[in-house]
Scaffold this active site. Structure first.
Site, PDB file in Angstrom:
ATOM      1  N   THR A 376       0.822  -1.212  -0.041  1.00  0.00           N
ATOM      2  CA  THR A 376      -0.079  -0.207  -0.053  1.00  0.00           C
ATOM      3  C   THR A 376       0.935   1.187  -0.137  1.00  0.00           C
ATOM      4  O   THR A 376       0.408   2.402  -0.254  1.00  0.00           O
ATOM      5  CB  THR A 376      -1.017   0.017   1.087  1.00  0.00           C
ATOM      6  OG1 THR A 376      -0.311  -0.589   2.181  1.00  0.00           O
ATOM      7  CG2 THR A 376      -2.219  -1.033   0.757  1.00  0.00           C
ATOM      8  N   GLU A 377       2.049   1.065   0.245  1.00  0.00           N
ATOM      9  CA  GLU A 377       3.039   2.232   0.000  1.00  0.00           C
ATOM     10  C   GLU A 377       4.556   1.852  -0.199  1.00  0.00           C
ATOM     11  O   GLU A 377       5.036   0.736   0.237  1.00  0.00           O
ATOM     12  CB  GLU A 377       2.987   3.274   1.227  1.00  0.00           C
ATOM     13  CG  GLU A 377       2.162   4.272   1.404  1.00  0.00           C
ATOM     14  CD  GLU A 377       2.276   5.069   2.670  1.00  0.00           C
ATOM     15  OE1 GLU A 377       3.417   5.189   3.216  1.00  0.00           O
ATOM     16  OE2 GLU A 377       1.246   5.389   3.213  1.00  0.00           O
ATOM     17  N   ASN A 378       5.213   2.203  -1.292  1.00  0.00           N
ATOM     18  CA  ASN A 378       6.727   2.033  -1.243  1.00  0.00           C
ATOM     19  C   ASN A 378       7.100   3.259  -2.232  1.00  0.00           C
ATOM     20  O   ASN A 378       6.394   3.711  -3.280  1.00  0.00           O
ATOM     21  CB  ASN A 378       6.982   0.648  -1.875  1.00  0.00           C
ATOM     22  CG  ASN A 378       8.352   0.309  -2.304  1.00  0.00           C
ATOM     23  OD1 ASN A 378       8.657   0.174  -3.567  1.00  0.00           O
ATOM     24  ND2 ASN A 378       9.189   0.317  -1.506  1.00  0.00           N
TER      25      ASN A 378
END
Ligand code: PNW
Length: 475
Positions: A376-378
């Protein structure tokens, strides 16, 4: 630059998205009934953010969301994860909803759907209504009950058109940077309060997930996003292994223990017993927290490297990458030393290590074998600047994305069920205590004019999204 030989291709159903959060991009902090959140208060308190920067205007997404959705569509992105500002919806953190606040998100969702972009809603990305903080904030149980009410309101309003839901973003940051080291809002520095906050965030997740389910169609998916980082020991020495175990409990187990397994790790309870007796964990809480999830969101930036502390470490600078504070975000961990991880670094000073992402995905594949995963984030911050021709070339970010997406692909080959990836972030934005100096965007924002320019990484990523295959490493 080495030429890529085997193409890295993804399953046709893989979601290619980008992510943002409300306070980091929206601005319009006094419009349509919105009241201050803890981040308004914190960023307007002298000395708390770089240069006293704040989100009053941010990148003005509140007024420019149509343009931003059009950008995503032009790039070819198929999904978008954004968060809802609680104090737009419930200005005092309780009571009836403000329709004008909800209407903004209705318009945003409709705009996304009209462009075939799948929305994913994060209910809480750190912007607690100030009134709830004044009543005690996350260390108080009532905040979790209030969150459930808020979740029900938003689920009821948008559950018919948004399928993917995330209760909390990175509760670790809320609890330990917010109430422990104090580098995030509300800026408190109380180790015992940070552990109470962690429990009530867990409870909020569980109650919020149930509230969402009670008002939404059963087909919708409910998840949580954890910034669960791989914790590595400096050596195989038993003392270093014990240090890694302790930090792993405080970084990861404190959340996934109750959420996935219905219990706090025994080793966490004993390691923190000098600070807290956990008496605020009431009968039935663990069952409430341990809700069946439809997916798990993992946010990954860099691994953590630790050893047992030696006396000489006491005077050295802290190097755990969590911002400048003389208070540690890690309760009861004076006996642990944090080391700089090896390798090249981004502008955040975080080392670039795609193997950590593979490791994390495989860990959760073992930990929760049937749970679909999303990254969901990177992403990465670089010191991007437009060329004379106005274009923004960011080959380092392309290399970063290529490395991490390849790690995701390897994990899928190794049996992991990763359904999608959300690049952090769509736009350059307010990077919390660091202000606007750290640019995470695939799209460059000129802060004088708020003009948006897709960086070369945005074009590269868009091509990956459109073809399902990583383009070669070129700028
Ligand atoms: C995450 N740490 O923040 C957040 O979800 C985003 O809002 C943020 O912009 C992004 O990552 C980049 O920082 C983090 O200290 C902040 O470990 C701090 C830490 C981790 C994640």
């Amino acid at each position: 630059m080495p030429e890529q030989v085997t193409p890295v291709t993804f399953p046709p159903t893989f979601l290619w998205g980008s992510a943002t959060s409300a306070y980091q991009i929206e601005g319009a902090v006094r419009e349509d009934g919105r009241t201050p959140s803890i981040w308004d208060t914190f960023s307007h308190t002298p000395g708390k953010t770089a240069g006293g920067e704040h989100g009053d205007i941010a990148v003005d997404h509140y007024h420019r969301y149509r343009e931003d959705v059009a950008l995503m569509a032009e790039l070819g992105l198929g999904a978008y994860r954004f968060s809802i500002s609680w104090s737009r919806v419930q200005p005092t953190g309780r009571g009836p909803a403000v329709q004008r606040g909800l209407d903004f998100y209705r318009r945003l969702v409709d705009e996304l759907l009209a462009h075939d972009i799948k929305p994913a809603i994060t209910l809480y990305h750190w912007d607690l209504p100030q009134e709830l903080e004044d009543a005690g904030g996350w260390p108080e149980r009532d905040t979790a009950l209030r969150f459930a009410e808020y979740a029900r309101i938003v689920g009821d309003a948008l559950g018919d058109r948004v399928e993917n839901w995330i209760t909390l973003n990175e509760p670790w940051c809320s609890a330990f940077l917010g109430y422990g080291s104090g580098v995030h809002a509300p800026g408190r520095t109380d180790a015992a309060a940070s552990l109470r906050a962690a429990h009530h965030l867990n409870l909020a997740h569980g109650l919020g997930a149930s509230a969402l389910r009670s008002v939404m169609p059963a087909r919708n998916s409910v998840a949580v996003s954890l910034n669960s980082c791989p914790v590595r020991p400096l050596s195989q020495d038993p003392a270093d292994l014990a240090a890694a175990r302790k930090i792993d409990d405080l970084a990861n187990g404190v959340f996934h223990g109750p959420m996935l397994h219905g219990a706090y790790p025994e080793t966490l309870l004993s390691a923190t017993s000098s600070i807290t007796d956990w008496s605020y964990v009431q009968d039935g809480d663990l069952e409430k927290i341990n809700q069946p999830l439809d997916a798990l969101g993992l946010n990954y930036y860099t691994p953590t490297l630790v050893s047992a502390a030696s006396p000489a470490d006491a005077s050295g600078p802290r190097s755990d990458g969590h911002g400048a504070s003389s208070y540690s975000p890690w309760p009861a961990a004076d006996d642990v030393t944090f080391h700089l991880t090896p390798g090249d670094r981004t502008e955040m000073g975080w080392s670039i290590d795609p193997t950590g992402l593979h490791e994390l995905i495989m860990r959760y594949t073992r930990e929760a074998p049937n749970l679909p995963l999303y990254i969901t984030e990177n992403g990465a911050a670089y010191d991007d600047k437009p060329d004379a021709d106005g274009r923004v070339h960011d080959p380092e970010r392309i290399a970063y994305l290529h490395g991490h997406l390849s790690a995701v692909r390897r994990a899928i080959t190794d049996g992991a069920d990763v359904r999608g990836y959300y690049l952090w972030s769509l736009l350059d934005n307010f990077e919390w205590a660091y202000g606007y100096g750290k640019r995470f965007g695939a799209v460059y924002v000129d802060y004088a004019t708020l003009e948006r320019t897709p960086k070369s990484s945005a074009h590269w990523y868009g091509r990956a999204a459109r073809t399902g295959e990583l383009p070669p490493l070129q700028d």
